[in-house]
Scaffold this active site. Sequence first.
Site, PDB file in Angstrom:
ATOM      1  N   SER A 550       0.855  -1.187   0.000  1.00 37.51           N
ATOM      2  CA  SER A 550       0.000   0.000   0.000  1.00 37.51           C
ATOM      3  C   SER A 550       0.893   1.239   0.000  1.00 37.51           C
ATOM      4  O   SER A 550       1.699   1.406  -0.914  1.00 37.51           O
ATOM      5  CB  SER A 550      -0.953  -0.040   1.188  1.00 37.51           C
ATOM      6  OG  SER A 550      -1.990   0.875   1.031  1.00 37.51           O
ATOM      7  N   ASP A 631      -8.302  -5.319  -6.107  1.00 37.71           N
ATOM      8  CA  ASP A 631      -7.862  -4.161  -5.327  1.00 37.71           C
ATOM      9  C   ASP A 631      -8.387  -2.901  -5.993  1.00 37.71           C
ATOM     10  O   ASP A 631      -7.830  -2.433  -6.983  1.00 37.71           O
ATOM     11  CB  ASP A 631      -6.334  -4.128  -5.244  1.00 37.71           C
ATOM     12  CG  ASP A 631      -5.831  -3.013  -4.346  1.00 37.71           C
ATOM     13  OD1 ASP A 631      -6.653  -2.235  -3.836  1.00 37.71           O
ATOM     14  OD2 ASP A 631      -4.603  -2.927  -4.152  1.00 37.71           O
ATOM     15  N   HIS A 663      -6.990  -5.743  -1.759  1.00 38.98           N
ATOM     16  CA  HIS A 663      -5.812  -5.015  -1.280  1.00 38.98           C
ATOM     17  C   HIS A 663      -4.962  -5.880  -0.351  1.00 38.98           C
ATOM     18  O   HIS A 663      -3.813  -5.553  -0.079  1.00 38.98           O
ATOM     19  CB  HIS A 663      -6.279  -3.750  -0.563  1.00 38.98           C
ATOM     20  CG  HIS A 663      -5.243  -2.683  -0.420  1.00 38.98           C
ATOM     21  ND1 HIS A 663      -4.540  -2.165  -1.486  1.00 38.98           N
ATOM     22  CD2 HIS A 663      -4.787  -2.019   0.674  1.00 38.98           C
ATOM     23  CE1 HIS A 663      -3.707  -1.228  -1.060  1.00 38.98           C
ATOM     24  NE2 HIS A 663      -3.830  -1.138   0.245  1.00 38.98           N
TER      25      HIS A 663
END
Length: 693
Positions: A550, A631, A663
Amino acid sequence: MLKRIALTAVLLLLVAALSPMTVQAQARGFQVQDLVTLQRISDPRLSPGGKTVAFQVRSTDMDANKGVTSIWTVPVDGSATARQLTPAGMVVSSPRWSPDGRLLYFVSGKSGSSQVWRYDFANAQIRQVTDLPLDVGGFKVSPDGSVLAFSAEVFDDCADLDCSRKRVDALGKAKASGVRYDKLFVRHWDTWKNGTRSQLFVSAIGADGTASKPVRVSRGIDGDVPSKPFGDDSEYNFSPDGRSIVFAARIAGVNESWSTNFDIFMAPADGSADPVNLTAANMAMDTGPVFSPDGKTLFYRAMSRPGFEADRLAIMALDMGSRELRQIAPGLDRSVAGLQVASDGRTLYASVGEMGRNSLYSIAVASGKPTLLARGGAIGEFSLGRDRVVFVYDDLDSPGDLYAQSLPRGKPKPLTQVNARRLADVRFGAYEQFEFPGWNDETVRGFVVKPWNFEPGKKYPVAFIIHGGPQGSMGDHFHYRWNPQTYAGQGYAVVFIDFHGSTGYGQAFTDSISGDWGGKPLEDLQKGWAAALAKYDFLDGGRACALGASYGGYMVNWIAGNWPDPWRCLVNHDGVFDNRMMGYSTEELWFDEWEMGGTPFDKPENYEKHNPVAHVGDWKVPMLVVHGQLDFRIPVEQGLGAFTALQRRGIPSQFLYFPDENHWVLKPQNSIQWHETVNAWLARWTAPASAAQ
């Protein structure tokens, strides 16, 4: 700091039974197969009498490639071991006591859809409570036990649940697959929207124990109750007399994808009138409402800055008579979570992140004075009784177990040791926290974890992990995806830094990253790496790889073009590659628009200021890129873009693609593949011979 008391006791027994050489020979490092098969405790719930704790345990079904949950109970005094309450094979979750403690309600899909069931302790019988045409999301039992509040996914213009069921079925049978949207938030997290909303309903519980026809109490609310994707029953509550329900919701309108304005609404618990907004004056988040025992005060958590998802969550107290509002503990410069009220109404309890750990505090309602009750490790979920509290505790070398602590200042005592047998022969890497002067010479903290087989005088390759968020923290916590011990178990030392922007160090520290993604955090990482090398002579700085997901993946991309020299290899999981395109393609627009100070068309210079794509010409370090098709937070094209750049520049690289992950990587078999791929990448490039490659 609490340590894994129960597991330590087991290990001491083993040491007593075996010679030191035998124990040494049998010891091993922690592996990914251990990680994905550990039992995970969550959602502890004290019985009304305070004698028993019900809790959820997640096990792993490797053949089915998923986690399965069951409900267990254990006496709070530790007089007996925990036992599984629900039958094997019946996947259940969300234990909730009846007010008299005679029944335990829960959710199960045994009937073919997720419905509310109950366990009767008098006769040890299980029976179904709701039989609805739609799945039950979460639920709560009214204070007198006569009503269930629950959530379900419905179409707003449908008069009943049957209508919504028919509409959902019709969508599945339609020959044409196109979906037309006329406003943003067309998808969220990992799901494309189909027009339904999560809404709040109530059903009376009849004398026969079954629920009546439901009535919607969140009618007229154009929003999800509870919120998506991670909202739960902590976002709604009954009043103590059971006549009203309060809940948090964000009104969608046309700006749902760039608004963080959640409000607290109150409605009659019989659904006889429309909800009333209690917090309309605050344009930022209000959530987690809970009443004082006398019903005269509503406590909740609130942010003050619209559009900022990482703003401080303060404790607010709303007088239900005068509607006067005050903040409790304004000097507590931390966000609070899990807010609960003592039975006398004079004290609040909350978990608080601080300095890389998560602790449990009591807070006096009158004075706002916070008092530390139990220090993490990581204390997250807890349940409050009249004279004690139970909570789940974990830290960097022990997965979660259940503990009980008498109030006001008793000592925590272990109630479970669910993974003791699995981990009896595992030696975790020892760890410690360190600090150093970071950006502007402000104190920054990090952790170092030794390899499981550490020997003084030897040097070890290093996994340098960068946490996501970016307003998050990678501290003294046993994580089930990014767990430092899986690297220590492979023979690596591990270093990770809570750079500027991390939570738990004061709101100003958290705020400092906004608009400066590649500035202060990079400086902290550079100084933290230098400080770790100077302090710990077992770190081999010439054999190190940097990894992150991320924001951590963004930082790996940023490092590739701005700080490549220390690293043998890089691992970028779901990282941002092009800030400007991210601003147009992510679903929660409020995040990027706050972090970059505006939209990509109003403030393009802010998106380009620290944009990794602008520095691809300087990339040279081998990189593994990982991304999931589902995602929608950081769309898969960001990973493909990074991989394309690497391949076209002739840089050694791999792309690990998951068509069925979001994600995160959640499926057990995918998690094993993820770890094995990452471990192989690290081993390839940190091997001494790879220096010439």
